[in-house]
Write an enzyme that holds these catalytic residues in place. Structure first.
Site, PDB file in Angstrom:
ATOM      1  N   SER A  46       0.812  -1.220   0.000  1.00 48.84           N
ATOM      2  CA  SER A  46       0.000   0.000   0.000  1.00 48.84           C
ATOM      3  C   SER A  46       0.848   1.275   0.000  1.00 48.84           C
ATOM      4  O   SER A  46       0.296   2.379  -0.057  1.00 48.84           O
ATOM      5  CB  SER A  46      -0.907   0.015   1.228  1.00 48.84           C
ATOM      6  OG  SER A  46      -1.784  -1.082   1.191  1.00 48.84           O
ATOM      7  N   CYS A 135     -12.325  -4.474  21.587  1.00 48.31           N
ATOM      8  CA  CYS A 135     -13.478  -3.592  21.404  1.00 48.31           C
ATOM      9  C   CYS A 135     -14.667  -3.953  22.279  1.00 48.31           C
ATOM     10  O   CYS A 135     -15.430  -3.069  22.697  1.00 48.31           O
ATOM     11  CB  CYS A 135     -13.895  -3.568  19.937  1.00 48.31           C
ATOM     12  SG  CYS A 135     -14.120  -5.187  19.198  1.00 48.31           S
ATOM     13  N   HIS A 265     -21.108  -2.361  19.081  1.00 46.41           N
ATOM     14  CA  HIS A 265     -21.313  -3.471  20.007  1.00 46.41           C
ATOM     15  C   HIS A 265     -22.255  -3.011  21.128  1.00 46.41           C
ATOM     16  O   HIS A 265     -22.166  -1.874  21.587  1.00 46.41           O
ATOM     17  CB  HIS A 265     -19.990  -3.883  20.658  1.00 46.41           C
ATOM     18  CG  HIS A 265     -19.037  -4.597  19.743  1.00 46.41           C
ATOM     19  ND1 HIS A 265     -19.364  -5.023  18.482  1.00 46.41           N
ATOM     20  CD2 HIS A 265     -17.745  -4.978  19.935  1.00 46.41           C
ATOM     21  CE1 HIS A 265     -18.316  -5.624  17.929  1.00 46.41           C
ATOM     22  NE2 HIS A 265     -17.315  -5.607  18.788  1.00 46.41           N
TER      23      HIS A 265
END
Lengths: 358, 358
Positions: A46, A135, A265
């Protein structure tokens, strides 16, 4: 801000990934940033890409030891194996690595930090590495940290409603494809009819990031298998909560379940404290916390839901109830964007905290 | 079987409704039935309809006191207010009323029955009425009853993943319409984008059985508001579990959440017992229970999910774990079809138990 100037140098490793993109959105959205220079870093594949950060076009650099020279804070939004190899290299070159992977979270020499809960922990970092929590754990930390300071947390029973984007861009794409495959059909009444519809649409039900169909379904599995039938995700919730809150003997049972939500979440939390709690006092504590939005008036249909809070930075808390049969317990429901506070935002907040502390 | 013959007379009140339809499917699917006659009953509006039951075409009768004459067992699958008025009338005419509404569940003179848990309770029915539990409670009763007999249940922390059909045919239709409205769009990344898509498709987001969007979302609300911020559904889980299991001081905290699943309720259960429990022994207990299917081998991707178990009679149990920090607790995940075992099937099983006992 990207040209060398006064202020520390920030590097973002994994700038072209899903969380890296959210990170750039967050940096672009800040009113001001403390950085004299920002470097974007990614895999050699990238490298050379151009991305705009706070009005300046930056060229993505290929990951190599030299790119960390002169860097003060290097944020890593990359897979565990990449972090495990490269965070120590960045630290050896003099940067403080803030790592969003799972590679260092339970390392006793690496602090695991949620700034509004345990900001002071960033000061002790013998390896030059600071870890950002998983998370799912992060979604409830602001709320639990605030309650713990006043009531003393003892036990936690948690059930999660986890979004597809927890499995990355692949998870997001899969859920969208599955919803398209089931739409317009009267499915959900017969065992296997959703599975058949996915196969008919050319979606393999073997090769999916979710193990089972996610559209019109819930899947009680996230992560990989550990001893005793526990999933790695469930153990992260337990072990990371203990470390962040500084309660080594906190009792935790978590059941992690994936739901057909793209991002954000949610968690149903049953929290037992050392002293008596009231809904009124919990409301006051939540309302006083800048990173929490209290949405709790069910009479008016007011409670947090993922699709109403996605894209935002705060943790949304609602359905706060004093447990009827547990005098020192609260039950509540919490929603947090797993790509923002759950990943990029918290990592960036740690980096800014480092800049402020110098 | 519908012509008068040897055997008791069964009536089905609410024969033309959603649960009534499932009830007729269940009766048609039985290998044999003990009934000498079956009468279908509905509101005067639906009277005269013809429905086929075990090969015979039956004409639906209009609800009236006289239709209960000669009836031995009358099953009620109707709204609370209809049951409250008509179950006592059926009982006064000599029938035993088995009621699937919420009208009588907590009446101390009405037994609340799950046959594999407390079948003997049907013998004491001073009002001639027996109640069928709420579908969310029912989904975990077979599993908890079996464990309670061996280990002695003390505490229960439950989070639900409840299906749209818990809100009836209106809920099913709404979820299908919402999924159609969001399909093919890259939604779920920005707060309110699902809401906007529903409105663009002509679906009011004010007038919905779920209070909030359900597609690509989860909604931490079911039922109506009670004291302390609890929902009626959450209190049903607590109060009905205590009554069915015969544990008046059982400690219960439940958080009820609607998910975008058409049919089959799931529950994440944290159950604390009076004595030590092992996964091995729990597996043996579940495997020995005819109404439970154990699906618990996560290494092979084997755990229950709603879309794989819908349409079946058993309770599916998996993800059984010994709680790491609670030596006498188990965590597990359970799925049950809320229209079958959760409603029609359990009601019918009570009726058959009455027929067997004479």
């Amino acid at each position: 801000m990207s040209a060398p100037g006064n202020g520390p140098v920030l590097a973002l490793v994994g700038a072209t990934g899903a969380v890296g993109g959210v990170m750039i959105d967050i940096i672009n959205g800040r009113e001001s940033v403390p950085w004299g220079e920002i470097r974007l870093i990614a895999s050699p594949r990238s490298a050379g890409k151009k991305l705009t950060v706070r009005g300046a076009e930056l060229t993505v650099l290929a990951l190599a030891p030299e790119v960390f020279d002169g860097v003060d804070v290097a944020m890593f939004d990359v897979p565990d194996a990449v972090s495990a190899e490269w965070a120590p290299i960045a630290a050896a070159r003099g940067a403080i690595a803030v790592d969003n992977s799972g590679a260092f979270r339970m390392d006793p020499e690496v602090p695991l930090v949620v700034p509004e809960v345990n900001a002071d922990a960033i000061a002790v970092r013998p390896k030059g590495i600071i870890a950002n929590p998983n998370c799912t754990t992060l979604s409830m930390m602001a709320a639990l940290g605030a309650l713990h300071r006043e009531f003393g947390l003892r036990e936690l029973v948690v059930a999660s409603y986890q979004a597809a984007s927890g499995a990355g861009q692949e998870g997001i794409d899969r859920l969208h494809a599955e919803i398209e495959a089931v739409a317009g059909k009267q499915l959900g009444a017969r065992a296997g009819d959703v599975r058949e519809a996915l196969e008919a649409a050319g979606l393999s039900v073997e090769d999916t990031p979710f193990t089972a169909p996610l559209a019109m379904n819930v899947v009680p599995w996230a992560g990989s298998l550990r001893d005793g039938g526990w999933s790695s995700e469930e153990l992260k919730v337990r072990n990371e909560s203990r470390k962040i809150l500084g309660i080594p003997d906190l009792k935790v049972s978590a059941t992690c379940v994936r739901v057909p939500v793209v991002t954000t979440h949610s968690l149903a939390v049953h929290a037992v404290f050392g002293s008596e709690v009231t809904v009124e006092r919990a409301h006051e504590i939540f309302a006083a916390q800048p990173s929490i939005v209290l949405v709790d008036d069910p009479a008016k249909g007011s409670f947090p839901t993922p699709s109403d809070v996605v894209g935002g930075d705060p943790t949304y808390v609602g359905r706060v109830r004093q447990a009827l049969d547990f005098p020192t317990a609260l039950d509540f429901f919490v929603c947090g964007d797993n790509l923002r506070k759950g990943a990029a935002l918290n990592t960036y907040e740690i980096a800014e905290e480092l800049a402020v502390r110098g």
